[in-house]
Every structure is written in C-alpha cells, then in structure tokens.
Design a protein around this motif. Structure first.
Motif, PDB file in Angstrom:
ATOM      1  N   THR A   1       0.814  -1.221   0.000  1.00 52.52           N
ATOM      2  CA  THR A   1       0.000   0.000   0.000  1.00 52.52           C
ATOM      3  C   THR A   1       0.848   1.272   0.000  1.00 52.52           C
ATOM      4  OG1 THR A   1      -0.129   0.000   2.408  1.00 52.52           O
ATOM      5  CG2 THR A   1      -1.880  -1.157   1.216  1.00 52.52           C
ATOM      6  N   ARG A   2       2.167   1.114  -0.031  1.00 50.00           N
ATOM      7  CA  ARG A   2       3.035   2.303  -0.044  1.00 50.00           C
ATOM      8  C   ARG A   2       2.791   3.125  -1.306  1.00 50.00           C
ATOM      9  NH1 ARG A   2       8.939   0.063   0.797  1.00 50.00           N
ATOM     10  NH2 ARG A   2       8.140  -1.390  -0.724  1.00 50.00           N
ATOM     11  N   ARG A   3       2.911   4.425  -1.179  1.00 49.14           N
ATOM     12  CA  ARG A   3       2.722   5.321  -2.322  1.00 49.14           C
ATOM     13  C   ARG A   3       4.040   5.743  -2.961  1.00 49.14           C
ATOM     14  NH1 ARG A   3      -1.685   8.695   0.839  1.00 49.14           N
ATOM     15  NH2 ARG A   3      -3.435   7.320   0.490  1.00 49.14           N
ATOM     16  N   ALA A   4       5.156   5.395  -2.312  1.00 50.45           N
ATOM     17  CA  ALA A   4       6.474   5.756  -2.841  1.00 50.45           C
ATOM     18  C   ALA A   4       7.481   4.689  -2.425  1.00 50.45           C
ATOM     19  CB  ALA A   4       6.903   7.120  -2.318  1.00 50.45           C
ATOM     20  N   ARG A   5       8.523   4.585  -3.239  1.00 46.98           N
ATOM     21  CA  ARG A   5       9.586   3.624  -2.946  1.00 46.98           C
ATOM     22  C   ARG A   5      10.940   4.301  -3.130  1.00 46.98           C
ATOM     23  NH1 ARG A   5       5.245   0.808  -4.284  1.00 46.98           N
ATOM     24  NH2 ARG A   5       4.956  -1.313  -3.574  1.00 46.98           N
ATOM     25  N   VAL A   6      11.914   3.841  -2.374  1.00 45.74           N
ATOM     26  CA  VAL A   6      13.264   4.397  -2.434  1.00 45.74           C
ATOM     27  C   VAL A   6      14.036   3.721  -3.557  1.00 45.74           C
ATOM     28  CG1 VAL A   6      15.463   4.573  -1.202  1.00 45.74           C
ATOM     29  CG2 VAL A   6      13.314   5.020  -0.003  1.00 45.74           C
ATOM     30  N   TRP A   7      14.697   4.532  -4.361  1.00 47.51           N
ATOM     31  CA  TRP A   7      15.583   4.036  -5.418  1.00 47.51           C
ATOM     32  C   TRP A   7      16.999   4.452  -5.056  1.00 47.51           C
ATOM     33  CZ3 TRP A   7      18.247   7.268  -9.095  1.00 47.51           C
ATOM     34  CH2 TRP A   7      18.966   6.551 -10.052  1.00 47.51           C
TER      35      TRP A   7
ATOM     36  N   LEU B   1      16.406  14.191 -12.838  1.00 49.72           N
ATOM     37  CA  LEU B   1      15.542  13.646 -11.796  1.00 49.72           C
ATOM     38  C   LEU B   1      14.614  14.707 -11.223  1.00 49.72           C
ATOM     39  CD1 LEU B   1      18.037  11.312  -9.898  1.00 49.72           C
ATOM     40  CD2 LEU B   1      16.194  10.628 -11.458  1.00 49.72           C
ATOM     41  N   ALA B   2      15.122  15.929 -11.057  1.00 48.53           N
ATOM     42  CA  ALA B   2      14.293  17.018 -10.512  1.00 48.53           C
ATOM     43  C   ALA B   2      13.139  17.365 -11.457  1.00 48.53           C
ATOM     44  CB  ALA B   2      15.155  18.252 -10.255  1.00 48.53           C
ATOM     45  N   ALA B   3      13.326  17.169 -12.757  1.00 49.77           N
ATOM     46  CA  ALA B   3      12.282  17.477 -13.739  1.00 49.77           C
ATOM     47  C   ALA B   3      11.211  16.389 -13.798  1.00 49.77           C
ATOM     48  CB  ALA B   3      12.908  17.659 -15.116  1.00 49.77           C
ATOM     49  N   ASN B   4      11.493  15.234 -13.209  1.00 46.92           N
ATOM     50  CA  ASN B   4      10.546  14.128 -13.221  1.00 46.92           C
ATOM     51  C   ASN B   4       9.534  14.343 -12.103  1.00 46.92           C
ATOM     52  OD1 ASN B   4       9.225  11.632 -12.900  1.00 46.92           O
ATOM     53  ND2 ASN B   4      11.010  10.507 -13.621  1.00 46.92           N
ATOM     54  N   PRO B   5       8.237  14.473 -12.422  1.00 44.26           N
ATOM     55  CA  PRO B   5       7.238  14.762 -11.381  1.00 44.26           C
ATOM     56  C   PRO B   5       7.055  13.628 -10.368  1.00 44.26           C
ATOM     57  CG  PRO B   5       6.173  14.344 -13.494  1.00 44.26           C
ATOM     58  CD  PRO B   5       7.646  14.377 -13.750  1.00 44.26           C
ATOM     59  N   ARG B   6       7.504  12.432 -10.700  1.00 48.47           N
ATOM     60  CA  ARG B   6       7.356  11.300  -9.778  1.00 48.47           C
ATOM     61  C   ARG B   6       8.512  11.174  -8.798  1.00 48.47           C
ATOM     62  NH1 ARG B   6       5.827   6.078 -13.111  1.00 48.47           N
ATOM     63  NH2 ARG B   6       5.429   5.371 -10.998  1.00 48.47           N
ATOM     64  N   VAL B   7       9.561  11.982  -8.997  1.00 50.72           N
ATOM     65  CA  VAL B   7      10.784  11.849  -8.204  1.00 50.72           C
ATOM     66  C   VAL B   7      10.883  12.981  -7.190  1.00 50.72           C
ATOM     67  CG1 VAL B   7      13.310  11.865  -8.314  1.00 50.72           C
ATOM     68  CG2 VAL B   7      11.998  10.628 -10.042  1.00 50.72           C
ATOM     69  N   SER B   8      11.310  12.642  -5.970  1.00 56.66           N
ATOM     70  CA  SER B   8      11.573  13.656  -4.946  1.00 56.66           C
ATOM     71  C   SER B   8      12.828  13.253  -4.169  1.00 56.66           C
ATOM     72  CB  SER B   8      10.383  13.800  -4.000  1.00 56.66           C
ATOM     73  OG  SER B   8      10.154  12.586  -3.306  1.00 56.66           O
ATOM     74  N   GLN B   9      13.357  14.181  -3.431  1.00 54.99           N
ATOM     75  CA  GLN B   9      14.512  13.968  -2.545  1.00 54.99           C
ATOM     76  C   GLN B   9      15.722  13.381  -3.273  1.00 54.99           C
ATOM     77  OE1 GLN B   9      13.473  11.935   1.112  1.00 54.99           O
ATOM     78  NE2 GLN B   9      11.338  12.554   0.898  1.00 54.99           N
ATOM     79  N   GLN B  10      15.913  13.758  -4.534  1.00 49.39           N
ATOM     80  CA  GLN B  10      17.018  13.202  -5.314  1.00 49.39           C
ATOM     81  C   GLN B  10      18.361  13.751  -4.832  1.00 49.39           C
ATOM     82  OE1 GLN B  10      14.531  15.030  -6.595  1.00 49.39           O
ATOM     83  NE2 GLN B  10      15.487  16.910  -7.282  1.00 49.39           N
ATOM     84  N   ARG B  11      19.340  12.848  -4.785  1.00 48.30           N
ATOM     85  CA  ARG B  11      20.710  13.226  -4.419  1.00 48.30           C
ATOM     86  C   ARG B  11      21.669  12.418  -5.278  1.00 48.30           C
ATOM     87  NH1 ARG B  11      18.375  12.402   0.666  1.00 48.30           N
ATOM     88  NH2 ARG B  11      19.541  10.473   0.993  1.00 48.30           N
ATOM     89  N   ILE B  12      22.625  13.104  -5.867  1.00 45.68           N
ATOM     90  CA  ILE B  12      23.664  12.472  -6.678  1.00 45.68           C
ATOM     91  C   ILE B  12      24.997  12.969  -6.147  1.00 45.68           C
ATOM     92  CG2 ILE B  12      24.539  12.069  -9.015  1.00 45.68           C
ATOM     93  CD1 ILE B  12      21.591  11.260  -8.621  1.00 45.68           C
TER      94      ILE B  12
END
Length: 116
Positions: free
Chosen positions: A6-12, A38-49
C-alpha cells in the motif's frame, strides 16, 4: 503486520562507476545533469547524486531518490526508465562506465583451454 504493497512511494538507490574521466569537472557536469533530470521528473523527490569514492578502478557515483508509485511493477518500470536515461546522460556528457574486465577460462571436452 505491515502491508508494504500500500506504499505510495519507494526508495531508489544505485551506484555506478565512471572510468577515466578527463577531469573532475566532467564528473560534476554528469552529476548535475542527472540531478536536473531527476528534478524534472514529477514522480521523483529527494534526489541526491554524489561522488561517493575514488578507487583504482573507477570514480563511484551514488544516486538516491524517492519515486512515487503504487505498485512494485510501477516502480520497476519507473526505475528502468531512469536507468536508461542515466545511461544516455553519461554517454552524452562524454562519460564512460567502468566495468570489471574479467577473463573466464574453461576447458572444452577435448581438453583445450579457452579464454573469453
């Protein structure tokens, strides 16, 4: 009992190695471009490279993001798309992935040893 379906998000999270960059600025350019993508992708948040490590084999880059998705299949599809885009970004910015060079030896039924 926790129902993780039932999670709405997953860690990649993934890491990859870059081999023989011309200079440190090229690594920074690749990292910035991946982060912008990644920042331009609406499904992605908290991105770090980040550049994680420098070893004898490669410059190791660490990637982290949270992907909004409703199922494991949806996550797998989003992850595949991101990885293909990551590959394209590295290549377009003059980067080269570091892969181990491995030599395998095996014997033919005749006893002849072959290397691949």
């Amino acid at each position: 009992v926790t129902n993780f379906s039932t999670r709405r998000a997953r860690v990649w999270r993934t890491s990859f190695g870059l081999s023989r960059p011309d200079d440190a600025e090229k690594i920074r350019d690749i990292n910035r471009e991946i982060e912008r993508h990644l920042a331009a992708n609406p499904r992605v948040s908290q991105q770090r490279i980040h550049l994680k490590d420098i070893s004898l084999q490669c410059f190791e880059v660490d990637c982290f993001a949270v992907i909004a998705c409703s199922s494991q299949a949806d996550f797998a599809e989003a992850r595949e798309s991101i990885l293909c885009d990551l590959f394209k970004i590295v290549k377009e910015n003059g980067g080269e992935f570091a892969f181990d060079n491995v030599t395998y030896s095996y014997s033919e039924p005749s006893g002849q040893v072959r290397k691949t």
